[in-house]
Write an enzyme that holds these catalytic residues in place. Sequence first.
Site, PDB file in Angstrom:
ATOM      1  CB  SER A   1      -0.926   0.010   1.217  1.00 46.40           C
ATOM      2  OG  SER A   1      -0.175   0.077   2.429  1.00 46.40           O
TER       3      SER A   1
ATOM      4  N   GLY B   1       3.774  -5.728   3.881  1.00 45.46           N
ATOM      5  CA  GLY B   1       2.586  -5.172   4.512  1.00 45.46           C
ATOM      6  C   GLY B   1       2.539  -5.456   5.993  1.00 45.46           C
ATOM      7  CB  SER B   2      -0.342  -5.562   8.273  1.00 49.96           C
ATOM      8  OG  SER B   2      -1.164  -6.580   7.713  1.00 49.96           O
TER       9      SER B   2
ATOM     10  CD  GLU C   1       9.198  -5.119   4.859  1.00 51.08           C
ATOM     11  OE1 GLU C   1       8.570  -4.839   5.908  1.00 51.08           O
ATOM     12  OE2 GLU C   1       9.285  -4.353   3.895  1.00 51.08           O
TER      13      GLU C   1
ATOM     14  CB  CYS D   1       8.530  -1.305   6.741  1.00 52.89           C
ATOM     15  SG  CYS D   1       9.758  -1.222   5.430  1.00 52.89           S
TER      16      CYS D   1
END
Length: 487
Positions: free
Chosen positions: A118, A201-202, A225, A262
């Site tokens: 995203s 992402g999450s 990741e 991140c």
Amino acid sequence: MEHLDIIMQNAQQAFETFRYSTGNTRKSLLYAIAEALENDREAIISAACAETNLPEVRFSGELGRTCMQLRMFGDIAGEGSWVEPVIDTADDHRKPFRRPDMRKMLIPCGPVVVFGASNFPLAYSTPGGDTASALAAGCPVIVKMHPAHPQTARLCRNAISHAIEKSGLPLSLFQLVDDPGFETGKYLVQHKLTAGVGFTGSLSGGRAIYDYAQQRDNPIPVFSEMGSVNPVILMQEAISTKGHEIAKTLGASILMGVGQFCTNPGILIGVKGEILDEFMHLLTTEISQHPAYKMLHRGIYENYHQSMEQALVQKGVDVIYKHGESEDLKAPAVLAKVSAKTFLENPLLREEVFGPFSLFVCCDHLHELEKVWSSFAGQLTTSVFGTDTELLRCEAMIRNCAGFAGRIVFNGAPTGVEVAHATVHGGPYPATTDSRFTSVGADAIKRWVRPVCWQDCPDFLLPDALKNENPLHLWRKINQSFSKEKI
């Protein structure tokens, strides 16, 4: 799901020919993709800005990075030594048993499914590092488009498809799936022809995808990741002598991309006292000089507020600074503090708050600081600001942090991941699902391959990388010594 089955079958058909393509063929393709993206630069950047609330300058840089890493992987494929050819020649006279001729190299694993990120519509999504490294390895790519930036994804898909067609290669080398449903993602991961998965992402999303892959009859590798809090150590001599400079560096890092990185420095750790108090004041002053900006989309905005507010209501957490911005989608920057004792007793405070948020952990002494630092689970990065004297004094403690971090940064911010041959963008779980690999840098290609050994194989049947004549002129490890010589 019939259309997805057709997509996977087409990818497998493309793999049957592309897996045997030369390094120069893959290099030409990756260079052509970079050129096609650059040719469509204006439309791509315009769409990305419209879909994400981020400025043009951000995507100008991100597109440049995307094209740079495409060309880097093209160079890696063209040079060829990344396949790591190793040869142990036969020894017919060895006693008590003959040693066979053994030759090993890395080969592509098959169709790769990539989930678009995203927060990076270009560098980590449709034309990003997963796509570039998989194509360089000889693997077709199926990208599940992120719903936050569909038009950007389609424009990038068009550019990639144009480059593939121009190169005379199968169009199904790259395919875009624009169905945002969870079931679509699960189906792609569990399809029998999928050989590997890349995700950025999450933690919840990455773990779900990993679990899907392990539930298959034949489990496959998943490289998720999933972010981290990227703890930063603040040594007293460093922040007392270079406080303004460090505050400026960390302030920019916390606010970069509205905190949607991140590698955002989410935890700042120091020994309490006047020196740390003064640094808190400097960092607050630095951050307060910047306005609030809109986040990428409503989902990230709402998650930020939820996780930030959850952290702030924890016992012992005090707000140092919170931006007063209340406009929709604009994320207020937040600084908070907590004692080391409370921090160690509350695991929730070690969870990522994805946005412009950072928590000071105030320790009574250096021994407690070390205890806090060693309490973290896997991280993408950890950073240390200290003078040479302080670093030497804490050498053992610093060495230990290699046990939980993929990258250790000295006197610098963790944001801004260089795309290089020495890059490690990974770390132990929960930062990633496989700490042995990196999702950024040259070695990212090794996620999409597996080793194969040819034993006593006739020379004419060997891949070119392993033939006696060494027609590709590669560096090869022959009987424990590196050489480009013929055998």
